[in-house]
Write an enzyme that holds these catalytic residues in place. Structure first.
Site, short mmCIF file in Angstrom:
data_model
loop_
_atom_site.label_atom_id
_atom_site.label_comp_id
_atom_site.label_asym_id
_atom_site.label_seq_id
_atom_site.Cartn_x
_atom_site.Cartn_y
_atom_site.Cartn_z
N PRO A 23 0.86 -1.20 0.00
CA PRO A 23 0.00 0.00 0.00
C PRO A 23 0.89 1.24 0.00
O PRO A 23 1.76 1.37 0.86
CB PRO A 23 -0.77 -0.13 1.32
CG PRO A 23 0.08 -0.99 2.19
CD PRO A 23 0.84 -1.90 1.29
N VAL A 25 0.71 5.51 -0.44
CA VAL A 25 -0.14 6.70 -0.53
C VAL A 25 0.07 7.39 -1.87
O VAL A 25 1.21 7.71 -2.25
CB VAL A 25 0.16 7.67 0.63
CG1 VAL A 25 -0.63 8.97 0.47
CG2 VAL A 25 -0.17 7.02 1.96
N GLN A 79 -6.54 -0.96 2.70
CA GLN A 79 -5.86 -0.59 3.95
C GLN A 79 -6.43 0.72 4.51
O GLN A 79 -6.64 1.68 3.78
CB GLN A 79 -4.36 -0.43 3.74
CG GLN A 79 -3.63 -0.22 5.07
CD GLN A 79 -2.17 0.12 4.92
OE1 GLN A 79 -1.82 1.21 4.47
NE2 GLN A 79 -1.29 -0.80 5.31
N CYS A 108 2.96 3.12 9.32
CA CYS A 108 3.35 4.43 8.78
C CYS A 108 4.18 5.18 9.81
O CYS A 108 3.71 5.45 10.92
CB CYS A 108 2.12 5.24 8.39
SG CYS A 108 2.54 6.85 7.67
N LYS A 147 -0.39 -4.55 9.03
CA LYS A 147 0.97 -4.29 8.55
C LYS A 147 1.69 -3.51 9.65
O LYS A 147 1.22 -2.44 10.06
CB LYS A 147 0.95 -3.48 7.25
CG LYS A 147 2.33 -3.26 6.64
CD LYS A 147 2.22 -2.59 5.27
CE LYS A 147 3.57 -2.51 4.58
NZ LYS A 147 4.49 -1.57 5.22
N ASN A 208 8.58 -7.37 4.35
CA ASN A 208 8.71 -6.10 3.63
C ASN A 208 10.04 -5.46 4.03
O ASN A 208 10.35 -5.35 5.21
CB ASN A 208 7.53 -5.19 3.99
CG ASN A 208 7.52 -3.87 3.24
OD1 ASN A 208 7.04 -2.87 3.75
ND2 ASN A 208 8.06 -3.84 2.04
N GLY A 209 10.81 -5.05 3.02
CA GLY A 209 12.09 -4.38 3.28
C GLY A 209 13.25 -5.07 2.58
O GLY A 209 13.35 -6.30 2.59
N ASN A 210 14.11 -4.27 1.94
CA ASN A 210 15.32 -4.75 1.22
C ASN A 210 14.99 -5.52 -0.06
O ASN A 210 15.77 -6.36 -0.49
CB ASN A 210 16.19 -5.67 2.10
CG ASN A 210 16.59 -5.04 3.41
OD1 ASN A 210 16.48 -3.83 3.58
ND2 ASN A 210 17.04 -5.85 4.35
#
Length: 475
Positions: A23, A25, A79, A108, A147, A208-210
């Site tokens: 997700p 924005v 979301q 966030c 999340k 999530n990440g990298n």
């Protein structure tokens, strides 16, 4: 039909999705989701929606979800950000017929989330989160997912995930960064945290990440044992990431613009996507960056993208045999490829490396090379200086550190001065605040007003009195 939960929900409703678009924005709108699905994405999320606005504003619902209904855009998770159980559930009930699950944003890290009291800034309020997830799990006909971002401590992160699972969360996405890791201080996401969560819960977990290429996806699944991998930044720079391809930028830019013509979205979204796709080329052909920023129509953006394509083809025709990409890039600038966010400058870390954004900006100003943003300002105003030594020095507010008013009687900035003057019913002529004076004037005015006398009732027969009754009849 009973609501599916956990692994059954992931395997049957989500089709065992492993490649997930995050997700984002103003960035994961319908057109971008459709492009990503054409190139290997198996599950997409909507941009984060504000639950309170979604409940009260029919136009907001229409523009952000109801008008975006498309058979190709499934499975889809909507979301929301929220901090009130009732509001979250009301919004989710309005959305549940248009999606396959509802996700609560607890990741966030931006300042707007801190001010609005949502996202990662709820991660210490476990009682509130339990009530939100539990109520949604009871009321909704679709599963509720979350999340999150991690805590610095692995064991606390694990307990956090287990609490959400117990409350009714059916799928958990773990971003392996803390809420402090953002912008120039993003650093590397911790797959160790994600691996520990995956081992500790009995629901599907997305990492999530990298994630910058398909090899990262495969390595993450192997190292952490997660069911799927979510990409945000990597997907924005190469929507074909999950296909394992790095096509020419114009190929995906043209395809995206064609989709936008069929499924329109705000021009700001389109412009932002083109800036991401053409990022490396715009470092070479910088004059077209200004053109892309200025155009006001979709066709204008398409024309700039076409011009960038022509410039790239000219660069290809002049390319020498054996020539390697410049700037340390893995591919030539016209190829879709990852963008690695530069970190804080080495050798100047203070306080253990934790520095504010302002400190980083001030450090940037001391170098001979100006940032791109400052270069643009310099073009608009050639006489502007960015030398910190030439900037005027301001005395700081005693409370918040912002510049104080030169004539403030409290030695504060206007905001702090206003609060104090109101609290103490005092004046500050320097800021034009006259709470004491206005109160005194009000009291003086009230004291000068004549007191109203109660009117005396006239007797019968007198002017203004009741008519006299004679013999049972009116006189």
């Amino acid at each position: 039909m009973p609501k599916l939960e956990g692994f059954e929900f992931w395997s049957r409703t989500l089709g065992g999705a492993r490649h997930v678009v995050a997700p984002m924005v103003d960035q994961s709108e319908l057109a971008w989701r459709l492009l990503s699905r054409r190139h290997g994405a198996q599950l997409c999320y909507t941009p984060m929606l504000h639950a309170q606005v979604f409940v009260r504003d029919a136009n907001y619902r229409k523009e952000n979800l109801y008008c975006d209904v498309c058979p190709e855009d499934r499975p889809l998770i909507v979301q929301f950000c929220a901090n009130d159980p009732e509001v979250f559930v009301q919004a989710a009930l309005l959305a549940q017929d248009y999606c396959d699950a509802v996700d609560l944003n607890l990741g966030c890290p931006q300042m707007i989330a801190k001010r609005g009291h949502y996202g990662a800034f709820l991660q210490e309020e476990w009682d509130l989160l339990q009530r939100m997830i539990l109520l949604a799990h009871e009321k909704l006909s679709v599963p509720v997912t979350c999340k999150i971002r991690v805590f610095p401590e692995i064991d606390k992160t694990v307990r956090y995930a287990q609490m959400l699972e117990k409350a009714g969360c059916q799928l958990l996405t773990v971003h392996g960064r803390t809420k402090e890791q953002k912008g120039p201080l993003s650093g590397t996401a911790s797959w160790e945290h994600i691996k520990a969560v995956r081992k500790a819960v009995a629901i599907p977990v997305f990492a999530n990440g990298n994630i910058q290429c398909l090899r990262d996806v495969e390595r993450c699944i192997q190292d952490t044992g997660v069911q799927g991998v979510m990409s945000a930044e990597g997907n924005l720079h190469n929507p074909a990431l999950f296909e394992g391809r790095s096509p020419a930028v114009w190929e995906l830019a043209e395809e995206y613009l064609d989709i936008v013509r069929q499924h329109p979205c705000p021009l700001s979204y389109v412009r932002a996507h083109l800036f991401k796709l053409w990022h490396h080329t715009l470092q070479v052909h910088q004059q077209l960056r200004e053109e892309l920023a200025k155009v006001k129509t979709l066709e204008g953006i398409a024309a700039v993208s076409q011009e960038l394509k022509l410039r790239c083809q000219e660069d290809i025709s002049r390319q020498k045999e054996g020539e390697k990409p410049s700037g340390g890039l893995p591919f030539f600038h016209w190829i879709c490829q990852p963008y690695f966010r530069p970190g804080p400058k080495e050798g100047s870390k203070e306080n253990g490396g934790a520095r504010s954004k302002r400190a980083l900006e001030e450090e940037e100003g001391t170098t001979d090379v100006l940032s791109k943003n400052k270069q643009k300002k310099k073009l608009r105003n050639p006489h502007k200086t960015f030398d910190p030594s030439l900037k005027p020095k301001y005395a700081k507010c005693d409370q918040c550190g912002n510049p104080k008013g030169n004539r403030c009687v409290f030695n504060l900035c206007r905001g702090c001065c206003k609060k104090r003057a109101f609290k103490e019913t005092a004046d500050c002529p320097g800021h034009g605040l006259l709470f004491k004076t206005k109160l005194e004037r009000s009291l003086a005015w009230k004291g000068a007003q004549p007191r109203l006398q109660e009117p005396q009732q006239a007797g019968p027969g007198e002017p203004g009195g009741f008519p006299e009754v004679v013999g049972g009849a009116l006189a």
